[in-house]
Design a protein around this motif. Sequence first.
Motif, PDB file in Angstrom:
ATOM      1  N   HIS A  12       0.837  -1.204   0.000  1.00 49.38           N
ATOM      2  CA  HIS A  12       0.000   0.000   0.000  1.00 49.38           C
ATOM      3  C   HIS A  12       0.870   1.251   0.000  1.00 49.38           C
ATOM      4  O   HIS A  12       1.861   1.325   0.729  1.00 49.38           O
ATOM      5  N   VAL A  13       0.470   2.218  -0.807  1.00 46.43           N
ATOM      6  CA  VAL A  13       1.097   3.532  -0.832  1.00 46.43           C
ATOM      7  C   VAL A  13      -0.004   4.556  -0.610  1.00 46.43           C
ATOM      8  O   VAL A  13      -0.990   4.584  -1.364  1.00 46.43           O
ATOM      9  N   GLN A  40     -14.576   4.398  -4.772  1.00 47.73           N
ATOM     10  CA  GLN A  40     -13.621   4.285  -3.666  1.00 47.73           C
ATOM     11  C   GLN A  40     -12.313   4.939  -4.100  1.00 47.73           C
ATOM     12  O   GLN A  40     -11.879   4.762  -5.234  1.00 47.73           O
ATOM     13  N   PRO A  41     -11.651   5.675  -3.200  1.00 42.46           N
ATOM     14  CA  PRO A  41     -10.413   6.362  -3.574  1.00 42.46           C
ATOM     15  C   PRO A  41      -9.201   5.430  -3.527  1.00 42.46           C
ATOM     16  O   PRO A  41      -8.313   5.559  -2.689  1.00 42.46           O
ATOM     17  N   MET A  42      -9.189   4.448  -4.445  1.00 38.54           N
ATOM     18  CA  MET A  42      -8.074   3.502  -4.508  1.00 38.54           C
ATOM     19  C   MET A  42      -7.896   3.003  -5.936  1.00 38.54           C
ATOM     20  O   MET A  42      -8.828   3.049  -6.738  1.00 38.54           O
ATOM     21  N   ALA A  43      -6.670   2.550  -6.229  1.00 39.17           N
ATOM     22  CA  ALA A  43      -6.354   1.992  -7.538  1.00 39.17           C
ATOM     23  C   ALA A  43      -5.252   0.961  -7.359  1.00 39.17           C
ATOM     24  O   ALA A  43      -4.468   1.030  -6.401  1.00 39.17           O
ATOM     25  N   PHE A  44      -5.201   0.011  -8.284  1.00 41.03           N
ATOM     26  CA  PHE A  44      -4.251  -1.087  -8.182  1.00 41.03           C
ATOM     27  C   PHE A  44      -3.449  -1.222  -9.476  1.00 41.03           C
ATOM     28  O   PHE A  44      -3.994  -1.084 -10.569  1.00 41.03           O
ATOM     29  N   PHE A  45      -2.166  -1.494  -9.305  1.00 42.01           N
ATOM     30  CA  PHE A  45      -1.231  -1.637 -10.418  1.00 42.01           C
ATOM     31  C   PHE A  45      -0.438  -2.922 -10.237  1.00 42.01           C
ATOM     32  O   PHE A  45      -0.276  -3.411  -9.122  1.00 42.01           O
ATOM     33  N   ASP A  46       0.095  -3.436 -11.351  1.00 44.80           N
ATOM     34  CA  ASP A  46       1.014  -4.569 -11.276  1.00 44.80           C
ATOM     35  C   ASP A  46       2.429  -4.029 -11.344  1.00 44.80           C
ATOM     36  O   ASP A  46       2.766  -3.225 -12.216  1.00 44.80           O
ATOM     37  N   VAL A  50       3.937  -8.048  -8.132  1.00 45.04           N
ATOM     38  CA  VAL A  50       3.460  -7.597  -6.817  1.00 45.04           C
ATOM     39  C   VAL A  50       2.420  -6.507  -7.081  1.00 45.04           C
ATOM     40  O   VAL A  50       2.653  -5.595  -7.873  1.00 45.04           O
ATOM     41  N   ARG A  51       1.271  -6.629  -6.437  1.00 46.70           N
ATOM     42  CA  ARG A  51       0.217  -5.633  -6.624  1.00 46.70           C
ATOM     43  C   ARG A  51       0.529  -4.400  -5.777  1.00 46.70           C
ATOM     44  O   ARG A  51       0.786  -4.502  -4.586  1.00 46.70           O
ATOM     45  N   LEU A  52       0.497  -3.242  -6.433  1.00 48.91           N
ATOM     46  CA  LEU A  52       0.711  -1.970  -5.763  1.00 48.91           C
ATOM     47  C   LEU A  52      -0.656  -1.321  -5.572  1.00 48.91           C
ATOM     48  O   LEU A  52      -1.388  -1.092  -6.533  1.00 48.91           O
ATOM     49  N   TYR A  53      -1.004  -1.062  -4.325  1.00 46.48           N
ATOM     50  CA  TYR A  53      -2.310  -0.504  -3.952  1.00 46.48           C
ATOM     51  C   TYR A  53      -2.123   0.948  -3.562  1.00 46.48           C
ATOM     52  O   TYR A  53      -1.469   1.255  -2.571  1.00 46.48           O
ATOM     53  N   LEU A  54      -2.685   1.857  -4.356  1.00 46.23           N
ATOM     54  CA  LEU A  54      -2.660   3.280  -4.049  1.00 46.23           C
ATOM     55  C   LEU A  54      -3.997   3.626  -3.435  1.00 46.23           C
ATOM     56  O   LEU A  54      -5.041   3.285  -3.988  1.00 46.23           O
ATOM     57  N   GLY A  55      -3.965   4.295  -2.285  1.00 46.29           N
ATOM     58  CA  GLY A  55      -5.221   4.621  -1.655  1.00 46.29           C
ATOM     59  C   GLY A  55      -5.161   5.871  -0.812  1.00 46.29           C
ATOM     60  O   GLY A  55      -4.129   6.196  -0.233  1.00 46.29           O
ATOM     61  N   ASN A  65       4.072   5.495   5.368  1.00 47.93           N
ATOM     62  CA  ASN A  65       5.299   6.114   4.868  1.00 47.93           C
ATOM     63  C   ASN A  65       6.106   5.034   4.164  1.00 47.93           C
ATOM     64  O   ASN A  65       6.924   4.362   4.766  1.00 47.93           O
ATOM     65  N   SER A  66       5.829   4.865   2.902  1.00 46.60           N
ATOM     66  CA  SER A  66       6.511   3.821   2.144  1.00 46.60           C
ATOM     67  C   SER A  66       7.759   4.380   1.465  1.00 46.60           C
ATOM     68  O   SER A  66       7.885   5.576   1.247  1.00 46.60           O
ATOM     69  N   PHE A  67       8.662   3.484   1.131  1.00 50.81           N
ATOM     70  CA  PHE A  67       9.853   3.824   0.359  1.00 50.81           C
ATOM     71  C   PHE A  67      10.081   2.634  -0.554  1.00 50.81           C
ATOM     72  O   PHE A  67      10.498   1.574  -0.099  1.00 50.81           O
ATOM     73  N   LEU A  68       9.740   2.798  -1.826  1.00 49.75           N
ATOM     74  CA  LEU A  68       9.803   1.681  -2.762  1.00 49.75           C
ATOM     75  C   LEU A  68      11.060   1.747  -3.617  1.00 49.75           C
ATOM     76  O   LEU A  68      11.524   2.823  -3.989  1.00 49.75           O
ATOM     77  N   TYR A  69      11.572   0.569  -3.932  1.00 48.42           N
ATOM     78  CA  TYR A  69      12.739   0.425  -4.797  1.00 48.42           C
ATOM     79  C   TYR A  69      12.296  -0.374  -6.020  1.00 48.42           C
ATOM     80  O   TYR A  69      11.955  -1.549  -5.898  1.00 48.42           O
ATOM     81  N   TYR A  70      12.312   0.272  -7.179  1.00 44.79           N
ATOM     82  CA  TYR A  70      11.867  -0.364  -8.420  1.00 44.79           C
ATOM     83  C   TYR A  70      13.084  -0.904  -9.173  1.00 44.79           C
ATOM     84  O   TYR A  70      13.979  -0.145  -9.545  1.00 44.79           O
TER      85      TYR A  70
END
Length: 125
Positions: A12-13, A40-46, A50-55, A65-70
């Motif tokens: 989740h981000v 709903q104020p959310m969206a999902f990405f691949d 790994v599913r990335l959940y924006l909400g 407080n996420s910190f992602l490494y792509y």
Amino acid sequence: MQPAITGIGQIHVSVSDIDRAISFYRDILGLRFLFRPPSQPMAFFDCGGVRLYLGVPSDPKYRANSFLYYRVDDIEAAYETLQARGLNFFSPPRLIHKTEAGALWMAGFQDPDGNYAQIMAEKPA
């Protein structure tokens, strides 16, 4: 007894504006958009399986407080492509760590909500 955890299914981000976040993650980062639940104020990405959940959090106490490494294969090409799409990096790709086997390179940025992230590549020696 071994734990039942077998991997990460979703991350989740927290975002403040779901439309702006969708635009950034789909159009700038180029992640594959999966779906957005109606009303709903959310969206999902691949993101590489790994599913990335924006909400938008329903309560400030749920703000993450996420910190992602792509991971990218070619950090210089990814850096140039993302910059051309409008992503502002803090600096060009830089060497983070070097061993006999290879080197780790990264370049950092923030999304529109201030969440930190990096693209990263491990280059063989």
